[in-house]
Design a protein around this motif. Structure first.
Motif, PDB file in Angstrom:
ATOM      1  N   LEU A 290      -7.615  -7.964  -5.913  1.00 29.40           N
ATOM      2  CA  LEU A 290      -6.911  -6.715  -5.614  1.00 29.40           C
ATOM      3  C   LEU A 290      -5.402  -6.931  -5.593  1.00 29.40           C
ATOM      4  N   GLN A 291      -4.970  -7.965  -4.905  1.00 28.64           N
ATOM      5  CA  GLN A 291      -3.540  -8.233  -4.813  1.00 28.64           C
ATOM      6  C   GLN A 291      -2.937  -8.581  -6.177  1.00 28.64           C
ATOM      7  N   SER A 292      -3.685  -9.295  -6.993  1.00 31.34           N
ATOM      8  CA  SER A 292      -3.155  -9.672  -8.317  1.00 31.34           C
ATOM      9  C   SER A 292      -2.974  -8.460  -9.217  1.00 31.34           C
ATOM     10  N   GLN A 293      -3.701  -7.387  -8.947  1.00 27.32           N
ATOM     11  CA  GLN A 293      -3.579  -6.166  -9.742  1.00 27.32           C
ATOM     12  C   GLN A 293      -2.575  -5.183  -9.140  1.00 27.32           C
ATOM     13  N   GLY A 294      -1.990  -5.535  -7.993  1.00 30.31           N
ATOM     14  CA  GLY A 294      -0.982  -4.676  -7.390  1.00 30.31           C
ATOM     15  C   GLY A 294      -1.492  -3.778  -6.279  1.00 30.31           C
ATOM     16  N   PHE A 295      -2.733  -3.965  -5.834  1.00 32.66           N
ATOM     17  CA  PHE A 295      -3.275  -3.170  -4.732  1.00 32.66           C
ATOM     18  C   PHE A 295      -2.603  -3.606  -3.435  1.00 32.66           C
ATOM     19  N   GLN A 296      -2.436  -2.656  -2.542  1.00 33.67           N
ATOM     20  CA  GLN A 296      -1.894  -2.927  -1.218  1.00 33.67           C
ATOM     21  C   GLN A 296      -2.822  -2.314  -0.181  1.00 33.67           C
ATOM     22  N   LEU A 297      -2.947  -2.999   0.962  1.00 33.40           N
ATOM     23  CA  LEU A 297      -3.783  -2.480   2.038  1.00 33.40           C
ATOM     24  C   LEU A 297      -3.030  -1.360   2.743  1.00 33.40           C
TER      25      LEU A 297
ATOM     26  N   GLU B 272      -3.696   2.596   5.137  1.00 29.57           N
ATOM     27  CA  GLU B 272      -4.642   3.213   6.069  1.00 29.57           C
ATOM     28  C   GLU B 272      -5.832   3.817   5.337  1.00 29.57           C
ATOM     29  N   ASN B 273      -5.726   3.997   4.026  1.00 32.98           N
ATOM     30  CA  ASN B 273      -6.823   4.551   3.222  1.00 32.98           C
ATOM     31  C   ASN B 273      -7.765   3.487   2.679  1.00 32.98           C
ATOM     32  N   GLY B 274      -7.395   2.241   2.785  1.00 34.28           N
ATOM     33  CA  GLY B 274      -8.130   1.140   2.169  1.00 34.28           C
ATOM     34  C   GLY B 274      -7.186   0.395   1.238  1.00 34.28           C
ATOM     35  N   TRP B 275      -7.726  -0.402   0.340  1.00 33.89           N
ATOM     36  CA  TRP B 275      -6.911  -1.098  -0.652  1.00 33.89           C
ATOM     37  C   TRP B 275      -6.560  -0.100  -1.738  1.00 33.89           C
ATOM     38  N   GLU B 276      -5.276   0.163  -1.917  1.00 34.21           N
ATOM     39  CA  GLU B 276      -4.859   1.263  -2.761  1.00 34.21           C
ATOM     40  C   GLU B 276      -3.891   0.799  -3.850  1.00 34.21           C
ATOM     41  N   LEU B 277      -4.169   1.261  -5.056  1.00 37.07           N
ATOM     42  CA  LEU B 277      -3.260   1.073  -6.181  1.00 37.07           C
ATOM     43  C   LEU B 277      -2.793   2.446  -6.576  1.00 37.07           C
ATOM     44  N   ASP B 278      -1.527   2.656  -6.474  1.00 34.89           N
ATOM     45  CA  ASP B 278      -0.953   3.961  -6.778  1.00 34.89           C
ATOM     46  C   ASP B 278      -0.064   3.802  -7.995  1.00 34.89           C
ATOM     47  N   PHE B 279      -0.379   4.537  -9.028  1.00 34.08           N
ATOM     48  CA  PHE B 279       0.380   4.437 -10.265  1.00 34.08           C
ATOM     49  C   PHE B 279       1.681   5.227 -10.221  1.00 34.08           C
ATOM     50  N   SER B 280       2.198   5.504  -9.056  1.00 32.68           N
ATOM     51  CA  SER B 280       3.383   6.353  -8.985  1.00 32.68           C
ATOM     52  C   SER B 280       4.570   5.725  -9.705  1.00 32.68           C
ATOM     53  N   GLU B 281       4.657   4.410  -9.700  1.00 33.10           N
ATOM     54  CA  GLU B 281       5.774   3.775 -10.405  1.00 33.10           C
ATOM     55  C   GLU B 281       5.528   3.695 -11.911  1.00 33.10           C
ATOM     56  N   LYS B 282       4.323   3.932 -12.332  1.00 30.66           N
ATOM     57  CA  LYS B 282       3.945   3.940 -13.747  1.00 30.66           C
ATOM     58  C   LYS B 282       3.255   5.265 -14.002  1.00 30.66           C
TER      59      LYS B 282
ATOM     60  N   ARG C   8       9.173  14.750  -9.170  1.00 25.93           N
ATOM     61  CA  ARG C   8       7.942  15.415  -9.610  1.00 25.93           C
ATOM     62  C   ARG C   8       7.126  14.490 -10.515  1.00 25.93           C
ATOM     63  N   ALA C   9       7.803  13.735 -11.389  1.00 28.41           N
ATOM     64  CA  ALA C   9       7.094  12.801 -12.274  1.00 28.41           C
ATOM     65  C   ALA C   9       6.353  11.732 -11.470  1.00 28.41           C
ATOM     66  N   GLU C  10       6.969  11.253 -10.394  1.00 31.46           N
ATOM     67  CA  GLU C  10       6.328  10.238  -9.545  1.00 31.46           C
ATOM     68  C   GLU C  10       5.061  10.776  -8.874  1.00 31.46           C
ATOM     69  N   ASN C  11       5.030  12.052  -8.615  1.00 32.59           N
ATOM     70  CA  ASN C  11       3.894  12.649  -7.914  1.00 32.59           C
ATOM     71  C   ASN C  11       2.721  12.977  -8.824  1.00 32.59           C
ATOM     72  N   ARG C  12       2.899  12.919 -10.118  1.00 32.35           N
ATOM     73  CA  ARG C  12       1.804  13.177 -11.071  1.00 32.35           C
ATOM     74  C   ARG C  12       1.090  11.857 -11.315  1.00 32.35           C
ATOM     75  N   ARG C  13       0.081  11.588 -10.493  1.00 30.80           N
ATOM     76  CA  ARG C  13      -0.507  10.253 -10.492  1.00 30.80           C
ATOM     77  C   ARG C  13      -1.968  10.308 -10.072  1.00 30.80           C
ATOM     78  N   VAL C  14      -2.626   9.155 -10.226  1.00 33.84           N
ATOM     79  CA  VAL C  14      -3.964   8.937  -9.669  1.00 33.84           C
ATOM     80  C   VAL C  14      -3.913   7.614  -8.912  1.00 33.84           C
ATOM     81  N   ALA C  15      -4.361   7.643  -7.682  1.00 36.11           N
ATOM     82  CA  ALA C  15      -4.460   6.419  -6.884  1.00 36.11           C
ATOM     83  C   ALA C  15      -5.884   5.900  -6.989  1.00 36.11           C
ATOM     84  N   ILE C  16      -6.017   4.592  -7.191  1.00 39.49           N
ATOM     85  CA  ILE C  16      -7.324   3.928  -7.164  1.00 39.49           C
ATOM     86  C   ILE C  16      -7.446   3.289  -5.797  1.00 39.49           C
TER      87      ILE C  16
END
Length: 168
Positions: free
Chosen positions: A43-50, A52-62, A155-163
């Motif tokens: 998870l950490q190698s893919q950029g996930f961070q712990l 309050e929702n769990g281990w989360e990868l948020d593509f907001s920067e991409k 607005r562009a940062e907010n158009r995302r999907v979090a895993i």
């Protein structure tokens, strides 16, 4: 007569002494399984961070999606496939996908768009071996922006999907 009542009372007390602990044991929840060190490392190698929702990868920067879009670009598909293979390879086979939008448009439209975005990511993850029933898709619309929507960049940062991986 009194001895019959005493015997019946004794049986009731005995039954209660046995039944109450059994009932309480049935109400206890089984602790959730913990992630292994290998899974946390993946998870950490893919950029996930712990979070309050769990281990989360948020593509907001991409940014995954353009304005009013629910189609993933080819380069983002490659990234999602890489992440899916890494998670599967570490034995992580359940994820939640949280779709988001900016604040342009109505709440109802954004809700539907956020679900379509999350489903688009789910479709890509399915190509990496994830089972459809192991992917929870949620649309959160414009309810949880990561940055202010007052600028085009925001607005562009907010158009995302979090895993989100919630095993923990």
């Amino acid at each position: 007569m009194l001895s019959n009542l005493q015997a019946a009372g004794s049986r009731c007390i005995t039954a209660a002494v046995i039944a109450v602990p059994l009932a309480l044991a049935a109400c206890q929840t089984v602790p959730a399984p913990k992630l292994t060190a290998v899974q946390v490392e993946a998870l950490q190698s893919q950029g996930f961070q712990l979070t309050e929702n769990g281990w989360e990868l948020d593509f907001s920067e991409k940014v995954l999606f353009g304005l009013d879009e629910d189609v993933i670009s080819a380069d983002r598909q490659v990234a999602v496939q890489r992440i899916g293979r890494a998670l599967s390879g570490a034995g992580i086979d359940h994820v939640r996908l949280d779709g988001h939008t900016d604040d342009s448009g109505s709440a109802d439209y954004n809700q539907q768009l956020s679900v379509r975005r999350a489903q688009a990511v789910a479709n890509v993850l399915a190509t990496t071996g994830f089972q459809a029933e192991s992917i929870q898709v949620r649309g959160l619309g414009k309810s949880k922006p990561v940055v202010d929507n007052r600028t085009a960049a925001g607005r562009a940062e907010n158009r995302r999907v979090a895993i989100v991986v919630t095993i923990e």
